[in-house]
Write an enzyme that holds these catalytic residues in place. Sequence first.
Site, PDB file in Angstrom:
ATOM      1  NE  ARG A  65      45.122 -17.262 -27.316  1.00 16.03           N
ATOM      2  CZ  ARG A  65      45.368 -17.662 -28.481  1.00 16.03           C
ATOM      3  NH1 ARG A  65      46.533 -17.421 -28.845  1.00 16.03           N
ATOM      4  NH2 ARG A  65      44.540 -18.046 -29.246  1.00 16.03           N
ATOM      5  CE  LYS A  83      38.319   0.028 -13.828  1.00 15.08           C
ATOM      6  NZ  LYS A  83      37.485   1.183 -13.596  1.00 15.08           N
ATOM      7  CD  GLU A 115      40.153  11.584 -13.509  1.00 13.09           C
ATOM      8  OE1 GLU A 115      39.998  11.129 -12.221  1.00 13.09           O
ATOM      9  OE2 GLU A 115      39.346  11.290 -14.452  1.00 13.09           O
ATOM     10  CE  LYS A 117      43.676   4.203 -10.815  1.00  9.04           C
ATOM     11  NZ  LYS A 117      43.739   5.008 -11.988  1.00  9.04           N
ATOM     12  CD  GLU A 130      35.893  -0.352 -11.425  1.00  5.53           C
ATOM     13  OE1 GLU A 130      34.620  -0.391 -11.604  1.00  5.53           O
ATOM     14  OE2 GLU A 130      36.849   0.021 -11.843  1.00  5.53           O
ATOM     15  NE  ARG A 154      40.939   0.007 -10.461  1.00  5.56           N
ATOM     16  CZ  ARG A 154      41.949  -0.490 -11.301  1.00  5.56           C
ATOM     17  NH1 ARG A 154      42.556  -1.351 -11.022  1.00  5.56           N
ATOM     18  NH2 ARG A 154      42.378   0.337 -12.496  1.00  5.56           N
ATOM     19  CG  ASN A 181      34.044   3.690 -11.285  1.00  5.08           C
ATOM     20  OD1 ASN A 181      35.042   4.011 -12.197  1.00  5.08           O
ATOM     21  ND2 ASN A 181      33.614   2.598 -11.090  1.00  5.08           N
ATOM     22  CG  HIS A 207      34.954   8.663 -13.899  1.00  9.27           C
ATOM     23  ND1 HIS A 207      35.704   9.417 -13.078  1.00  9.27           N
ATOM     24  CD2 HIS A 207      36.010   8.530 -14.794  1.00  9.27           C
ATOM     25  CE1 HIS A 207      36.744   9.831 -13.123  1.00  9.27           C
ATOM     26  NE2 HIS A 207      37.013   9.162 -14.358  1.00  9.27           N
ATOM     27  CG  HIS A 267      32.679   7.846 -18.708  1.00  8.87           C
ATOM     28  ND1 HIS A 267      32.873   6.367 -18.022  1.00  8.87           N
ATOM     29  CD2 HIS A 267      33.586   8.377 -18.797  1.00  8.87           C
ATOM     30  CE1 HIS A 267      34.085   6.428 -17.847  1.00  8.87           C
ATOM     31  NE2 HIS A 267      34.562   7.461 -18.082  1.00  8.87           N
ATOM     32  CG  HIS A 288      37.725  11.938 -19.055  1.00  8.88           C
ATOM     33  ND1 HIS A 288      36.706  11.263 -18.950  1.00  8.88           N
ATOM     34  CD2 HIS A 288      38.632  11.994 -18.150  1.00  8.88           C
ATOM     35  CE1 HIS A 288      36.905  10.266 -17.595  1.00  8.88           C
ATOM     36  NE2 HIS A 288      37.905  10.807 -17.063  1.00  8.88           N
TER      37      HIS A 288
END
Length: 482
Positions: A267, A289, A331, A361, A371, A375, A379, A382, A386, A398
């Site tokens: 955890r 992330k 990026e 960033k 997010e 934030r 994306n 993306h 994606h 990518h």
Amino acid sequence: MQTLFIYGPPGSGKTTLGKLLAGRFGVSFEDLDDSIVRAADGTSIPAIFAAEGEAGFRARERAALEAACAAPGRVVALGGGALLDPACRALAESHGQVICLDVPADVLKARIASQAGTRPLADAAEKVDRLLAARGPHYASFPVRPAAHFAIDSGDEPSDVFVGRGLLDTTGVWAAARKLGGRAVVVGDANTFPLYGERVLASLRKAGFAATGLTIPAGEETKTIHTVMSIWRAFLAAELGRGDFAVAVGGGVTGDMTGFAAAAWMRGMRWVNVPTSLLAMVDASTGGKTGCDLPEAKNMVGAFHSPTFVLADVATLDTLPPRELACGMAETIKHGFISDPGILDETGVSPVQVARSLAVKVKVVTEDAKEKGIRAKLNLGHTVGHALEIATNFAVKHGEAVAIGTVEEARLAVRLGLAPADWPDRVAAAFAKAGLPTALPDGITFESLAEIMRHDKKQRGGKISFALPCAPGDVRLVPVAV
């Protein structure tokens, strides 16, 4: 922990960084210049120079350094010439780790000009050129040279991000400073582990950690729960407890999966990110992330779990294939469109450029860690990107997908009346300059990608929240039905 000696030219930020790190690590901080002044009954350093000359000052400096070395486990900021004497350098290096800050000359000049009269050479910024001409090779001879540091406190774990050269081999030093547990598993893929994994293992073992390694398959197509399970099994075999840690050495895929594995292990276990691709350095390494893919959609399973620290060693980019380097530039260019248009005029790769892109960033994730708002601008490119990766079974990489996706999203902005007709061509030119593709592959259209995009995690009520580029520095979050 070892004593950390923060070194570099006048104005490089030694005291500022030293105080920050000492607070972060829970240890004492010493500014060697202040110690010299105290030992001289409050006589200022310029006054010592005037009365005793440089030889007299260096003798006092050497005595202060010897005293600092006698009390280990601290952070010590050194004067800009404290290690010019080979004997002083050997003394510091035998008692700890020297971190020599690598700061551009124009930044040094600006800082020194604002500190006129507080130290030797600070009365005129033009003296910086002469100083660097004389000492440049000396500073460059230190193997560990951070160019930038970012402190992020908005996530679930305080995170330090370092950019520079020679950082890879100090993983153990930073892990000890952050008081991480005694055991670690270093995860790298089939490409990165042979190049860098063993060096990270050696650094950890030298610092006293019981560290083992795991090599996972390379490639986005391996970013699955099955690979994550292999990481968990490595944790089990190494008997990692909640107080221990994992280290990811590689690109974004390795970092995402290792961070997710750490987030779920007992955890929540701490982890360290050592990105070795440009794409990972400027984007995936920072922000917390983590996760893995499903066959139908990218990054659908994961958690927010910040790395304890990130070491972006730009020396690892020297082995990066040109195609992978270009993917990282995608990026970087994306960050330029989000909030720093000056990035769009940059060419090549350097620690300063990596840091400039990362600054975008870091600013965004600091303001919005989970997010819930701004934030989502990260994306950009993306949503389409994606979908394109999945549609081509990752034949489009990518970074390439982000470039193409940003151009397609610029076209969407035009269709929605948010940007002028020539805007997509201007966006495409920025990516093309970096050697990236800007058009959808034959047989694939925006409409044909719509079904995949409907599975995007940003979908709400039949609409997807696109991050649409509308002008340099102007990215808007717009819900669109696809």
